[in-house]
Write an enzyme that holds these catalytic residues in place. Structure first.
Site, PDB file in Angstrom:
ATOM      1  N   GLU A  55      61.303  13.317   4.674  1.00 28.44           N
ATOM      2  CA  GLU A  55      59.866  12.683   5.291  1.00 28.44           C
ATOM      3  C   GLU A  55      60.348  11.515   6.186  1.00 28.44           C
ATOM      4  OE1 GLU A  55      58.053   8.969   2.126  1.00 28.44           O
ATOM      5  OE2 GLU A  55      60.049  10.230   0.908  1.00 28.44           O
ATOM      6  N   LEU A  66      46.901  -5.251  27.092  1.00 28.55           N
ATOM      7  CA  LEU A  66      45.971  -4.486  28.404  1.00 28.55           C
ATOM      8  C   LEU A  66      44.967  -4.577  28.434  1.00 28.55           C
ATOM      9  CD1 LEU A  66      49.403  -2.455  29.639  1.00 28.55           C
ATOM     10  CD2 LEU A  66      48.664  -5.107  30.569  1.00 28.55           C
ATOM     11  N   ILE A  72      50.897   3.751  -4.251  1.00 24.79           N
ATOM     12  CA  ILE A  72      50.469   4.944  -3.761  1.00 24.79           C
ATOM     13  C   ILE A  72      49.980   5.092  -3.366  1.00 24.79           C
ATOM     14  CG2 ILE A  72      50.585   6.914  -5.451  1.00 24.79           C
ATOM     15  CD1 ILE A  72      53.456   4.951  -5.247  1.00 24.79           C
ATOM     16  N   GLY A 105      42.837  -6.677  26.911  1.00 25.69           N
ATOM     17  CA  GLY A 105      42.486  -8.219  26.916  1.00 25.69           C
ATOM     18  C   GLY A 105      41.652  -8.329  25.420  1.00 25.69           C
TER      19      GLY A 105
END
Length: 386
Positions: free
Chosen positions: A242, A337, A158, A339
């Site tokens: 939602e 990308l 929750i 690394g």
């Protein structure tokens, strides 16, 4: 991509909102992640600015702003400059609408103003340890005792759980019926209501997530939303909205990851030149750019559909499915990308990687989204025969 659904007033609003998140929310994000929850002060500050429950009618002290584009901007700027664990969108656009749509005038007058001011933090309790996405399989029950309902059961995962002052709890009211569910407004000081420990998550460390327990909680009849047997129908009506909230946050998260990585590959050098000049990197960035623009266009379209009260469950599911899947694809590629730096928590992209993973699970898993979309195509075993 030029986002044509925004108008001049939205652009001006974004400038103001951006300054708020940069000044009032972002500077506290690291501390909130360490402590495991967002300070209540954040809700109060957002309330002071009128950023919570913007849609509440003037009759209840609200601004009466029903144009979802304004709240879309709020959530985008929170992702960019604030803290993704600050769940103001859950508070304002997921939980509070149940009060607005199904509450009586007295319930609205009692619960909406303090939530709008940030004095009351809201949560919603649907998921259970053994039910997951299967809301119809919930075990939490409420028994009609004449002048009150007796609530028993447990909920898990929750959000806003440890700090919530008001929790809307879904509970079975018709034994033996998968859809006989009621929605009950439980206040934190009601005897028998208890919170478990904050759950430890791999990401979203600033977002307080807990288990909630209900042991013979006496819920007054005045705290029932609408018909106590139609809660499943009510939840079905609002779940599309939602899921759109999730899609808005997910595509914003993907965009921020892209921007961070674009700057990084322009600066990071390998073999004597910026890595962004390598064909593979250019192609990766180009693919992400195209996909983000495409899904952003869908999400923006859904926002306009919601403004016109035309957002369907299927379209909301499509937006949620595509945005959350893309969010995770993009952030995964951005980590690559970066690394080795992409695996270090000191780099924002690493934290984003952990934060993003749950988006394909909550508000209905990607598999549930595909079920909803597939059944709308007529691909339902109840309707098709071999």
């Amino acid at each position: 991509m030029r986002r044509t659904h925004f108008e001049a007033e939205h652009v001006a609003f974004r400038d103001t909102v951006s300054r708020f998140f940069q000044g009032e929310i972002g500077p506290h994000a690291e501390r909130w992640r360490q402590q495991g929850f967002v300070d209540r002060e954040a809700f109060l500050k957002a309330g002071e600015q009128g950023y919570l429950l913007m849609w509440v009618p003037e009759a209840y002290g609200g601004l009466g702003i029903t144009d979802l584009r304004f709240e879309q901007i709020l959530y985008e700027e929170n992702v960019r400059h604030g803290e993704v664990g600050f769940y103001m969108n859950l508070h304002s656009r997921v939980v509070a609408p149940y009060l607005g749509a199904f509450g009586t005038d007295e319930q609205k007058a009692r619960f909406l103003p303090p939530a709008m001011r940030g004095e009351t933090i809201l949560a919603i309790a649907m998921t259970e340890p053994g039910a997951g996405s299967d809301l119809a399989g919930m075990k939490t029950s409420a028994r009609d005792m004449g002048d009150h309902w007796l609530l028993n059961g447990a909920k898990t995962y929750i959000s806003n759980g440890s700090q919530a002052d008001v929790v809307i709890v879904a509970a079975r009211t018709v034994p033996g019926s998968r859809h006989g569910i009621g929605l009950f407004v439980v206040q934190a000081d009601m005897p028998g209501f208890k919170r478990g420990n904050k759950l430890r998550k791999i990401g979203l460390h600033a977002q307080d997530t807990t288990e909630l327990f209900f042991d013979d909680v006496k819920v007054p009849k005045s705290h029932v939303l609408g018909d106590p047997a139609k809660g499943f129908v009510y939840m079905s009506e609002l779940l599309a909205h939602e899921r759109l909230q999730v899609a808005i946050g997910s595509i914003a998260h993907a965009q921020v990851a892209f921007d961070i990585t674009l700057d990084y590959v322009k600066e990071r050098a390998a073999f004597g030149k910026p890595v962004g000049t390598f064909q593979h990197v250019r192609f990766e960035m180009a693919s992400m750019r195209a996909r983000i623009d495409a899904v952003q266009a869908l999400v923006d379209h859904c926002v306009m559909e919601a403004n016109e009260q035309q957002l369907t469950s299927v379209l909301g599911s499509e937006a949620k499915l595509l945005a959350t899947e893309l969010e995770n694809d993009v952030i995964d590629a951005c980590v690559q990308l970066h690394g080795g730096a992409g695996y270090m928590e000191e780099y924002r992209i690493a934290r984003m990687f952990a934060d993003a993973r749950v988006s394909k699970i909550f508000a209905g898993t990607s598999e549930i989204m595909k079920e909803i979309i597939g059944r709308d195509l007529g691909l339902d075993e109840r309707k098709l025969k071999a």
